[in-house]
Design a protein around this motif. Structure first.
Motif, PDB file in Angstrom:
ATOM      1  N   VAL A  87       0.845  -1.196   0.000  1.00  0.00           N
ATOM      2  CA  VAL A  87       0.000   0.000   0.000  1.00  0.00           C
ATOM      3  C   VAL A  87       0.880   1.246   0.000  1.00  0.00           C
ATOM      4  O   VAL A  87       2.070   1.196   0.321  1.00  0.00           O
ATOM      5  CB  VAL A  87      -0.947   0.007   1.212  1.00  0.00           C
ATOM      6  CG1 VAL A  87      -1.856  -1.211   1.194  1.00  0.00           C
ATOM      7  CG2 VAL A  87      -0.160   0.042   2.521  1.00  0.00           C
ATOM      8  N   GLY A  88       0.292   2.365  -0.339  1.00  0.00           N
ATOM      9  CA  GLY A  88       1.046   3.604  -0.454  1.00  0.00           C
ATOM     10  C   GLY A  88       1.499   4.157   0.882  1.00  0.00           C
ATOM     11  O   GLY A  88       0.814   3.998   1.903  1.00  0.00           O
ATOM     12  N   THR A  89       2.651   4.804   0.850  1.00  0.00           N
ATOM     13  CA  THR A  89       3.161   5.531   2.022  1.00  0.00           C
ATOM     14  C   THR A  89       3.558   6.936   1.557  1.00  0.00           C
ATOM     15  O   THR A  89       4.740   7.282   1.548  1.00  0.00           O
ATOM     16  CB  THR A  89       4.370   4.817   2.655  1.00  0.00           C
ATOM     17  OG1 THR A  89       5.368   4.565   1.649  1.00  0.00           O
ATOM     18  CG2 THR A  89       3.955   3.491   3.258  1.00  0.00           C
ATOM     19  N   PRO A  93       2.971  16.609   4.845  1.00  0.00           N
ATOM     20  CA  PRO A  93       3.499  17.944   4.560  1.00  0.00           C
ATOM     21  C   PRO A  93       4.905  18.190   5.098  1.00  0.00           C
ATOM     22  O   PRO A  93       5.676  18.952   4.509  1.00  0.00           O
ATOM     23  CB  PRO A  93       2.471  18.870   5.230  1.00  0.00           C
ATOM     24  CG  PRO A  93       1.188  18.097   5.174  1.00  0.00           C
ATOM     25  CD  PRO A  93       1.598  16.662   5.397  1.00  0.00           C
ATOM     26  N   ASN A  94       5.287  17.530   6.200  1.00  0.00           N
ATOM     27  CA  ASN A  94       6.621  17.742   6.773  1.00  0.00           C
ATOM     28  C   ASN A  94       7.680  16.818   6.170  1.00  0.00           C
ATOM     29  O   ASN A  94       8.837  16.834   6.583  1.00  0.00           O
ATOM     30  CB  ASN A  94       6.586  17.558   8.294  1.00  0.00           C
ATOM     31  CG  ASN A  94       6.266  16.125   8.707  1.00  0.00           C
ATOM     32  OD1 ASN A  94       5.970  15.275   7.867  1.00  0.00           O
ATOM     33  ND2 ASN A  94       6.314  15.865  10.001  1.00  0.00           N
ATOM     34  N   GLY A  95       7.293  15.999   5.182  1.00  0.00           N
ATOM     35  CA  GLY A  95       8.246  15.117   4.522  1.00  0.00           C
ATOM     36  C   GLY A  95       8.263  13.705   5.055  1.00  0.00           C
ATOM     37  O   GLY A  95       8.828  12.812   4.418  1.00  0.00           O
ATOM     38  N   GLU A  96       7.672  13.490   6.229  1.00  0.00           N
ATOM     39  CA  GLU A  96       7.625  12.141   6.779  1.00  0.00           C
ATOM     40  C   GLU A  96       6.685  11.260   5.968  1.00  0.00           C
ATOM     41  O   GLU A  96       5.776  11.740   5.289  1.00  0.00           O
ATOM     42  CB  GLU A  96       7.156  12.180   8.237  1.00  0.00           C
ATOM     43  CG  GLU A  96       8.123  12.839   9.195  1.00  0.00           C
ATOM     44  CD  GLU A  96       7.635  12.796  10.628  1.00  0.00           C
ATOM     45  OE1 GLU A  96       6.584  12.162  10.869  1.00  0.00           O
ATOM     46  OE2 GLU A  96       8.293  13.388  11.497  1.00  0.00           O
ATOM     47  N   ALA A  97       6.895   9.935   6.043  1.00  0.00           N
ATOM     48  CA  ALA A  97       6.026   8.986   5.358  1.00  0.00           C
ATOM     49  C   ALA A  97       4.703   8.864   6.118  1.00  0.00           C
ATOM     50  O   ALA A  97       4.675   8.751   7.347  1.00  0.00           O
ATOM     51  CB  ALA A  97       6.701   7.622   5.256  1.00  0.00           C
ATOM     52  N   ASN A  98       3.612   8.887   5.369  1.00  0.00           N
ATOM     53  CA  ASN A  98       2.282   8.698   5.950  1.00  0.00           C
ATOM     54  C   ASN A  98       2.037   7.193   6.087  1.00  0.00           C
ATOM     55  O   ASN A  98       1.875   6.480   5.095  1.00  0.00           O
ATOM     56  CB  ASN A  98       1.234   9.330   5.038  1.00  0.00           C
ATOM     57  CG  ASN A  98      -0.172   9.229   5.609  1.00  0.00           C
ATOM     58  OD1 ASN A  98      -0.410   8.518   6.578  1.00  0.00           O
ATOM     59  ND2 ASN A  98      -1.106   9.928   4.993  1.00  0.00           N
ATOM     60  N   LEU A  99       2.012   6.713   7.318  1.00  0.00           N
ATOM     61  CA  LEU A  99       1.890   5.280   7.572  1.00  0.00           C
ATOM     62  C   LEU A  99       0.452   4.865   7.886  1.00  0.00           C
ATOM     63  O   LEU A  99       0.213   3.699   8.244  1.00  0.00           O
ATOM     64  CB  LEU A  99       2.802   4.886   8.733  1.00  0.00           C
ATOM     65  CG  LEU A  99       4.297   5.148   8.523  1.00  0.00           C
ATOM     66  CD1 LEU A  99       5.078   4.725   9.768  1.00  0.00           C
ATOM     67  CD2 LEU A  99       4.809   4.408   7.294  1.00  0.00           C
ATOM     68  N   SER A 100      -0.509   5.754   7.729  1.00  0.00           N
ATOM     69  CA  SER A 100      -1.880   5.429   8.130  1.00  0.00           C
ATOM     70  C   SER A 100      -2.460   4.296   7.289  1.00  0.00           C
ATOM     71  O   SER A 100      -3.186   3.433   7.815  1.00  0.00           O
ATOM     72  CB  SER A 100      -2.774   6.675   8.019  1.00  0.00           C
ATOM     73  OG  SER A 100      -2.817   7.154   6.685  1.00  0.00           O
ATOM     74  N   TYR A 101      -2.134   4.261   5.983  1.00  0.00           N
ATOM     75  CA  TYR A 101      -2.707   3.223   5.122  1.00  0.00           C
ATOM     76  C   TYR A 101      -2.138   1.848   5.449  1.00  0.00           C
ATOM     77  O   TYR A 101      -2.864   0.853   5.491  1.00  0.00           O
ATOM     78  CB  TYR A 101      -2.450   3.564   3.655  1.00  0.00           C
ATOM     79  CG  TYR A 101      -2.969   4.916   3.246  1.00  0.00           C
ATOM     80  CD1 TYR A 101      -4.345   5.168   3.201  1.00  0.00           C
ATOM     81  CD2 TYR A 101      -2.106   5.960   2.921  1.00  0.00           C
ATOM     82  CE1 TYR A 101      -4.834   6.412   2.835  1.00  0.00           C
ATOM     83  CE2 TYR A 101      -2.579   7.204   2.557  1.00  0.00           C
ATOM     84  CZ  TYR A 101      -3.942   7.436   2.519  1.00  0.00           C
ATOM     85  OH  TYR A 101      -4.424   8.666   2.173  1.00  0.00           O
TER      86      TYR A 101
END
Length: 448
Positions: A87-89, A93-101
């Motif tokens: 799944v996508g990461t 906005p701050n450059g960190e990877a979005n791990l919610s998915y």
């Protein structure tokens, strides 16, 4: 070869290509996605992404009964020996990877488990993420399982070839059972399999992409110097590439990298370093150089045309690279936005990516065209932003007749001095200052 049952969670570039290729090797694969429209399309034999050869492989494996698509994650997991997380990461906005998915997918996997599973993460995730996934799954499932990090290294446009002929396979896990199962799964592809711990596997992906991004920004900086001193960056890169310590790959000067991996992963690695109080100065400079490189197109247009207000600029190429319809972080976005700010009108064309691009950038000053010729007709200058083969096959003499003024900014160095001979183009490329008479006369003589 042992035929394995796989559930691939996520049908983006990584998940879809991986699942299709594993099914082509003889495995039983179920690809899962919550997007019902995408799954329906795949069930009908249509492909939601442009990737050469993918549609044909999907038909081959579905006809053979080895590949299926569903929105039912629970059923797919229950039937699987190995669950692949793809799944996508995306970047926050701050450059960190979005791990919610990926965290949500892990919860669903935990709830569906009916026995031992190997859960292999192909999504690019920060170091330590797989340990968080393991903890999360243990909270929501009493069944035994093993976690592994198996990063992908495919390139869009050549994803099938890269998957079926990988440079290496990295398997990071603490489980001997997972190590043996994943090694058996990948052995038909290559014997270059690196077995390591989970955190090192996670870091290998980021380090690899950051290093390749560094090579691109480095050669673009060299190209900028070449333009000022009268050297040819293509010859410089060739000479560098013969050195086995350096290699020739990713030494092609241009308008910078884009796409779904390099921009996201470099920013994420900077954030990873920051979280452990390390200032990654080199990688910050790589990102800064890349952002600025695309604006060389604007600077060269202003050198030729002066004030761009009221001018019409043709853009050829919207995808971040050829042979894909992916427009994520494509240089064309910032270049076109800058042209609009300066009051220019734009006529844009891409062989396959125009619809994706247009859905993200609409403006009254932008006309999306149906052919390269339509985009170039009557324009004050042409900018080549993606090195599609289609563009290289069009004779420069024909392009000159389409344009209002013979001004050409070649952001990908697709034209040669021989092709320019006999034309009237004012031509700027990247790091090759001696390609047209009008440009060559601007190069200063240097003495030391």
């Amino acid at each position: 070869m042992i035929r394995m049952k796989l559930a691939v969670i996520g049908t983006g570039y990584v998940g879809l290509v991986s699942g299709v290729c594993f099914s082509d090797l003889g495995n039983d694969v179920t690809c899962v996605d919550h997007a019902a429209g995408k799954i329906h399309m795949l069930q009908q034999g249509e492909v939601p992404i442009y990737e050469p050869g993918l549609k044909e492989l999907i038909k081959k494996s579905t006809d053979a009964g080895r590949l299926r698509f569903t929105t039912d994650l629970a059923a797919a997991v229950r039937n699987a020996d190995v669950v692949i997380l793809a799944v996508g990461t995306p970047s926050l906005p701050n450059g960190e990877a979005n791990l919610s998915y990926i965290m949500e997918a892990a919860r669903e996997i935990a709830g569906a488990m009916n026995g031992f599973k190997v859960i292999a993460t192909k999504s690019t995730v920060p170091v330590g993420t797989n340990e968080k996934l393991e903890s999360l799954i243990r909270q929501h499932s009493s069944h035994s399982f093993a976690i592994a990090s198996v990063p992908e290294f495919l390139r869009e446009g050549s994803a099938i070839r890269d998957t079926m002929n990988p440079d290496r396979i990295v398997i990071g896990t603490e489980s001997q059972q997972a190590r043996e199962l994943l090694t058996a799964l990948h052995q038909p592809l290559t014997d270059r399999i690196l077995l390591t711990d989970v955190r090192s596997a996670e870091m290998i992906k980021y380090a690899s992409n950051a290093f390749l991004a560094t090579k691109i920004s480095f050669i673009n900086e060299i190209a900028n110097i070449c333009e000022k001193v009268g050297a040819d960056v293509t010859r410089v890169a060739e000479g560098m590439g013969y050195d086995k310590r350096i290699g020739s790959s990713f030494l092609k000067a241009g308008i910078g990298y884009g796409g779904s991996c390099f921009p996201k992963d470099t920013e994420a690695l900077i954030q990873i370093a920051g979280h452990v109080d390390y200032d990654f100065k080199l990688l910050k400079s790589v990102v800064e150089v890349n952002r600025d490189q695309r604006f060389n197109v604007i600077r060269k247009l202003e050198t030729i045309l002066g004030d761009l207000s009221g001018t019409t600029i043709a853009i050829w190429g919207l995808a971040f690279k050829p042979e894909t319809d992916d427009v994520r972080d494509a240089p064309a976005y910032e270049i076109m936005a800058s042209l609009i700010e300066r009051g220019a009108k734009i006529k844009a064309y891409d062989p396959v990516a125009a619809d994706n691009f247009q859905s993200n950038l609409k403006h009254s000053r932008i006309s999306y065209c149906l052919s390269a010729q339509e985009a170039a007709l009557g324009a004050d200058a042409l900018c080549v932003l993606t090195e599609w083969r289609e563009f290289q096959l069009i004779p420069l003499a024909a392009i000159q007749t389409w344009l209002k003024k013979p001004n050409l900014i070649d952001g990908r160095n697709i034209y040669s001095e021989e092709e320019l001979a006999g034309t009237e183009f004012v031509y700027y490329s990247v790091g090759r200052p001696n390609m047209s008479k009008g440009v060559r006369e601007q190069i200063p003589f240097l003495s030391f």
